[in-house]
Design a protein around this motif. Structure first.
Motif, PDB file in Angstrom:
ATOM      1  N   PRO A 104      -2.930 -10.969   9.577  1.00  0.00           N
ATOM      2  CA  PRO A 104      -2.930  -9.544   9.760  1.00  0.00           C
ATOM      3  C   PRO A 104      -1.403  -8.843   9.689  1.00  0.00           C
ATOM      4  N   ALA A 105      -0.467  -9.537  10.225  1.00  0.00           N
ATOM      5  CA  ALA A 105       0.913  -9.026  10.000  1.00  0.00           C
ATOM      6  C   ALA A 105       1.389  -8.979   8.543  1.00  0.00           C
ATOM      7  N   VAL A 106       0.966 -10.060   7.892  1.00  0.00           N
ATOM      8  CA  VAL A 106       1.279 -10.109   6.469  1.00  0.00           C
ATOM      9  C   VAL A 106       0.800  -9.079   5.729  1.00  0.00           C
ATOM     10  N   ILE A 107      -0.443  -8.736   5.712  1.00  0.00           N
ATOM     11  CA  ILE A 107      -1.271  -7.569   5.219  1.00  0.00           C
ATOM     12  C   ILE A 107      -0.672  -6.291   5.671  1.00  0.00           C
ATOM     13  N   GLU A 108      -0.090  -6.107   6.942  1.00  0.00           N
ATOM     14  CA  GLU A 108       0.679  -4.780   7.156  1.00  0.00           C
ATOM     15  C   GLU A 108       1.736  -4.818   6.603  1.00  0.00           C
ATOM     16  N   LEU A 109       2.387  -5.949   6.473  1.00  0.00           N
ATOM     17  CA  LEU A 109       4.013  -5.838   5.859  1.00  0.00           C
ATOM     18  C   LEU A 109       3.747  -5.309   4.324  1.00  0.00           C
ATOM     19  N   LEU A 110       2.852  -5.785   3.779  1.00  0.00           N
ATOM     20  CA  LEU A 110       2.442  -5.700   2.447  1.00  0.00           C
ATOM     21  C   LEU A 110       2.149  -4.146   2.151  1.00  0.00           C
ATOM     22  N   LEU A 111       1.244  -3.446   2.858  1.00  0.00           N
ATOM     23  CA  LEU A 111       0.548  -2.280   2.910  1.00  0.00           C
ATOM     24  C   LEU A 111       1.278  -1.154   3.502  1.00  0.00           C
ATOM     25  N   LEU A 112       1.776  -1.294   4.667  1.00  0.00           N
ATOM     26  CA  LEU A 112       2.207  -0.108   5.507  1.00  0.00           C
ATOM     27  C   LEU A 112       3.294   0.659   4.681  1.00  0.00           C
ATOM     28  N   PRO A 113       4.415  -0.124   3.880  1.00  0.00           N
ATOM     29  CA  PRO A 113       5.493   0.531   3.331  1.00  0.00           C
ATOM     30  C   PRO A 113       4.610   1.774   2.047  1.00  0.00           C
ATOM     31  N   PHE A 114       3.438   1.864   1.847  1.00  0.00           N
ATOM     32  CA  PHE A 114       2.906   2.799   1.024  1.00  0.00           C
ATOM     33  C   PHE A 114       2.418   4.050   2.035  1.00  0.00           C
ATOM     34  N   PHE A 115       2.318   3.880   3.083  1.00  0.00           N
ATOM     35  CA  PHE A 115       2.044   5.015   3.931  1.00  0.00           C
ATOM     36  C   PHE A 115       3.117   5.725   4.490  1.00  0.00           C
ATOM     37  N   PRO A 116       3.078   7.133   4.422  1.00  0.00           N
ATOM     38  CA  PRO A 116       4.305   8.076   4.918  1.00  0.00           C
ATOM     39  C   PRO A 116       4.788   7.684   6.350  1.00  0.00           C
ATOM     40  N   GLU A 117       5.659   7.983   6.689  1.00  0.00           N
ATOM     41  CA  GLU A 117       6.431   8.162   8.206  1.00  0.00           C
ATOM     42  C   GLU A 117       5.619   9.294   8.636  1.00  0.00           C
ATOM     43  N   SER A 118       5.640   9.313  10.184  1.00  0.00           N
ATOM     44  CA  SER A 118       5.109  10.287  10.641  1.00  0.00           C
ATOM     45  C   SER A 118       5.515  11.739  10.466  1.00  0.00           C
TER      46      SER A 118
END
Length: 416
Positions: free
Chosen positions: A111-125
């Motif tokens: 799950p951490a690897v998945i988050e590391l790959l996908l979260l950069p595409f989401f904006p900061e708060s």
């Protein structure tokens, strides 16, 4: 960390504390060292502590107010899904055996690897960018991406009002969080709810579950499947909470949840007392376990983190989550440490203590906690203002959509 690295940056950095220990645990058998597992579990605890605070805070800040409840408790839904997946993989026929356990522990890093790959595409708060960084351009861009439309002036206006209303507080730390009268009841509420969540007996119920299933006549090899079944119930009720939280509200779910848990603990005491005297009583104890899980999953489990996000404004939210997280994990540790001795000394009557804690939390929520659904963070602060004996005044009409400076006479925050 979450103030300097921001919400998204903290979550990305936090993946280190999941991926590295997953690798360590995966190779522990090859290395022939149980010490590696102990160190790895300690590091994973850091990951869990950060995630349990930053994830609900990030989701609460990026969600529109009319969906903030549903999006906020998605965190708890995925926690229950993770528990269920772990229970399934932990079956002896899958990975819960001598050969498979290193693989199972190593899989925790996925799950951490998945988050590391996908979260950069989401904006900061956007709320963090505007209020704490003063970066309206990136806040606007992030808000437009999240909402899917260009006109976000109304939300930006609401953020500016909140920003101006809390200027008197400045950037708060955990230590001076306790000194602000305007936050007194919010802080006490966070402490009560998180203590109630963990001291309500949820870990004790799971601790007792195997012996309850065994006494009910469930074969030892089949207890693991019953445990998976209770995990599935937990997931289902978390899904129900996500679907109804915006209609029912937070307060009602908390009251229903703690009420069910209180009743289940009382009945559990009675059932355990008569368990050896009546042949059919062990089956009732299984029902008590399931009813308790239903009650906890619908209110005490998911709602406290959501309400913590909603009760505090931007500058006070990070230290409030630090307090909430500390209370949460200390209470969790206390139950795990004390309950075996409590159970040995009091036996079935130990659940009366949990029933009393649930009842106290129920009464506190009934008297103190207001309904927060579909309200802005500033509106929620105003709900607590009278109880805190402070005055918080902010007028939306005084805020220009161009984001100009606002005089102190236009927005006043008075701390008595």
């Amino acid at each position: 960390m979450w103030s300097k690295k921001a919400r998204k940056g903290t979550l990305l950095f936090n993946n280190i504390f999941s991926i590295v220990p997953a690798i360590m645990m995966g190779v522990s058998e090859v290395a022939g060292s149980f010490e590696i597992i102990i160190v790895a579990r300690f590091v994973v605890g850091i990951c869990a502590g950060l995630s349990s605070n930053v994830v609900p805070m990030y989701l609460g800040e990026i969600a529109p107010k009319n969906y903030r409840g549903a999006i906020g408790i998605v965190t708890e839904l995925f926690i229950t899904i993770g528990i269920l997946v772990a229970q399934v993989f932990g079956l002896r026929s899958i990975l819960g055996n001598k050969e498979g356990w290193p693989i199972m522990l190593g899989l925790t890093g996925i799950p951490a690897v998945i988050e590391l790959l996908l979260l950069p595409f989401f904006p900061e708060s956007p709320r963090y960018m505007l209020i704490q960084k003063g970066d309206e351009k990136n806040a606007r861009k992030g808000l437009q991406r999240l909402r899917g439309w260009e006109d976000v002036d109304e939300e930006l206006c609401e953020m500016r009002v909140e920003d101006q209303s809390e200027r008197a507080e400045g950037q708060l730390s955990v230590l001076n969080l306790y000194t602000f009268r305007s936050l007194r009841w919010q802080l006490l509420s966070v402490i009560v709810m998180n203590m109630g969540q963990q001291l309500s007996g949820v870990n004790a119920i799971y601790y007792y579950a195997d012996s309850i299933y065994s006494s009910a006549g469930v074969a030892e090899d089949h207890i693991q499947y019953v445990t998976v079944g209770t995990g599935a119930v937990n997931v289902f009720m978390a899904m129900v909470a996500v679907l109804i939280v915006e209609k029912s509200g937070r307060r009602l779910l908390l009251l229903i949840g703690f009420g069910i848990c209180c009743g289940a603990c009382v009945f559990m005491t009675v059932v355990l007392y008569f368990q050896t005297k009546l042949d059919w009583m062990p089956y009732v104890s299984i029902v008590c376990v399931i009813v308790y899980i239903i009650g906890h999953a619908i209110g005490p489990g998911p709602i406290p983190a959501l309400v913590t996000t909603e009760m505090f404004r931007q500058s006070s939210r990070p230290p409030a989550f630090m307090v909430a997280g500390t209370v949460h994990w200390i209470s969790n540790f206390t139950v795990g440490l004390v309950f075996p001795f409590l159970e040995k000394g009091l036996g079935a009557y130990s659940f009366i203590i949990f029933a009393c804690i649930c009842l106290f939390t129920f009464i506190y929520i009934w008297v103190v906690i207001p309904e927060t659904k579909n309200k802005t963070f500033l509106e929620i602060s105003k709900l607590f203002a009278q109880r805190n004996k402070v005055e918080i005044m902010a007028e939306d009409s005084e805020i220009k959509e161009t984001g100009g400076e606002i005089s102190k006479s236009e927005i006043k925050s008075t701390f008595l």
